[in-house]
Design a protein around this motif. Structure first.
Motif, mmCIF file in Angstrom:
data_model
loop_
_atom_site.group_PDB
_atom_site.id
_atom_site.type_symbol
_atom_site.label_atom_id
_atom_site.label_comp_id
_atom_site.label_asym_id
_atom_site.label_seq_id
_atom_site.Cartn_x
_atom_site.Cartn_y
_atom_site.Cartn_z
ATOM 1 N N HIS A 2 0.830 -1.191 0.000
ATOM 2 C CA HIS A 2 0.000 0.000 0.000
ATOM 3 C C HIS A 2 0.875 1.256 0.000
ATOM 4 O O HIS A 2 1.991 1.253 0.530
ATOM 5 C CB HIS A 2 -0.900 0.019 1.237
ATOM 6 C CG HIS A 2 -1.886 -1.096 1.260
ATOM 7 N ND1 HIS A 2 -2.975 -1.132 0.432
ATOM 8 C CD2 HIS A 2 -1.947 -2.221 2.013
ATOM 9 C CE1 HIS A 2 -3.659 -2.226 0.673
ATOM 10 N NE2 HIS A 2 -3.049 -2.914 1.627
ATOM 11 N N LEU A 3 0.352 2.299 -0.547
ATOM 12 C CA LEU A 3 1.067 3.573 -0.586
ATOM 13 C C LEU A 3 1.092 4.230 0.790
ATOM 14 O O LEU A 3 1.977 5.047 1.061
ATOM 15 C CB LEU A 3 0.406 4.502 -1.617
ATOM 16 C CG LEU A 3 1.033 5.865 -1.825
ATOM 17 C CD1 LEU A 3 2.451 5.705 -2.359
ATOM 18 C CD2 LEU A 3 0.212 6.691 -2.773
ATOM 19 N N ALA A 47 8.320 6.154 -3.564
ATOM 20 C CA ALA A 47 7.055 5.455 -3.322
ATOM 21 C C ALA A 47 6.006 5.827 -4.361
ATOM 22 O O ALA A 47 5.303 4.953 -4.884
ATOM 23 C CB ALA A 47 6.555 5.771 -1.917
ATOM 24 N N PHE A 48 5.906 7.095 -4.680
ATOM 25 C CA PHE A 48 4.932 7.502 -5.693
ATOM 26 C C PHE A 48 5.352 7.062 -7.092
ATOM 27 O O PHE A 48 4.498 6.801 -7.944
ATOM 28 C CB PHE A 48 4.690 9.014 -5.641
ATOM 29 C CG PHE A 48 3.706 9.413 -4.588
ATOM 30 C CD1 PHE A 48 2.346 9.315 -4.828
ATOM 31 C CD2 PHE A 48 4.134 9.866 -3.356
ATOM 32 C CE1 PHE A 48 1.424 9.671 -3.866
ATOM 33 C CE2 PHE A 48 3.224 10.228 -2.382
ATOM 34 C CZ PHE A 48 1.860 10.128 -2.629
ATOM 35 N N TRP A 51 4.211 3.498 -7.159
ATOM 36 C CA TRP A 51 2.751 3.408 -7.137
ATOM 37 C C TRP A 51 2.131 3.808 -8.479
ATOM 38 O O TRP A 51 1.171 3.207 -8.933
ATOM 39 C CB TRP A 51 2.201 4.294 -6.026
ATOM 40 C CG TRP A 51 0.721 4.218 -5.852
ATOM 41 C CD1 TRP A 51 -0.005 3.132 -5.471
ATOM 42 C CD2 TRP A 51 -0.205 5.274 -6.068
ATOM 43 N NE1 TRP A 51 -1.333 3.452 -5.414
ATOM 44 C CE2 TRP A 51 -1.493 4.768 -5.784
ATOM 45 C CE3 TRP A 51 -0.085 6.603 -6.462
ATOM 46 C CZ2 TRP A 51 -2.632 5.530 -5.880
ATOM 47 C CZ3 TRP A 51 -1.224 7.364 -6.541
ATOM 48 C CH2 TRP A 51 -2.483 6.818 -6.270
ATOM 49 N N LEU A 52 2.710 4.824 -9.128
ATOM 50 C CA LEU A 52 2.177 5.277 -10.419
ATOM 51 C C LEU A 52 2.671 4.420 -11.578
ATOM 52 O O LEU A 52 2.198 4.590 -12.705
ATOM 53 C CB LEU A 52 2.562 6.740 -10.662
ATOM 54 C CG LEU A 52 1.901 7.753 -9.735
ATOM 55 C CD1 LEU A 52 2.490 9.133 -9.970
ATOM 56 C CD2 LEU A 52 0.398 7.760 -9.923
ATOM 57 N N ARG A 53 3.636 3.544 -11.344
ATOM 58 C CA ARG A 53 4.221 2.687 -12.380
ATOM 59 C C ARG A 53 4.700 3.509 -13.579
ATOM 60 O O ARG A 53 4.383 3.230 -14.727
ATOM 61 C CB ARG A 53 3.246 1.606 -12.818
ATOM 62 C CG ARG A 53 2.839 0.692 -11.705
ATOM 63 C CD ARG A 53 1.824 -0.327 -12.178
ATOM 64 N NE ARG A 53 1.134 -0.918 -11.059
ATOM 65 C CZ ARG A 53 1.446 -2.093 -10.533
ATOM 66 N NH1 ARG A 53 2.446 -2.776 -11.016
ATOM 67 N NH2 ARG A 53 0.758 -2.581 -9.529
#
Length: 138
Positions: A2-3, A47-48, A51-53
């Protein structure tokens, strides 16, 4: 993953760094707190990015630039702190306020009245310690 986990960890790291900047008196500890804040930002960027791939991995690239800037900042900051410590004998931030310029008219005696005047004949000159002979005027 999870982010929320890295985001909460980064927020905690940033808050600890902010507390260190605001509450510490030692300049080296303040620099360490700034580094902690920058590491929290780096954690958020990575992390972002995950998360955004992102295919370009721009978050990771920005993290590398941030690490390079942080390394330069800590090098220059430590050089300044060491120079201040050698001159002042302390790295206490509150005592660095003494470096502010003061008004020269308040600290120096009033020498404007005696500036440019010659000592009286037969009296010793304060600068050279020699007595001057009275000159005859014709």
């Amino acid at each position: 993953m999870h982010l929320a986990y890295p985001a909460v960890l980064a927020a905690l790291l940033f808050c600890i760094g902010l507390y260190g900047v605001l509450a510490r008196r030692n300049a080296i500890l303040v620099l360490m707190s700034v580094e902690l804040m920058l590491n929290a930002v780096n954690l958020n960027l990575v992390a972002f990015d995950v998360w955004l791939r992102d295919t370009l991995h721009s978050g990771q690239a920005l993290t590398l630039f941030t690490i390079a800037i942080a390394a330069a900042e800590i090098g220059i900051g430590l050089a300044i702190v060491l120079a201040v410590y050698r001159n002042r004998g302390t790295s206490d931030i509150d005592r660095l306020r003494d470096t502010a310029e003061t008004d020269d008219a308040e600290t120096l005696p009033d020498s404007a009245d005696t500036a440019g005047t010659e000592p009286a004949p037969g009296r010793a000159d304060e600068k050279t310690g020699k007595t001057k002979k009275a000159e005859a005027t014709t």
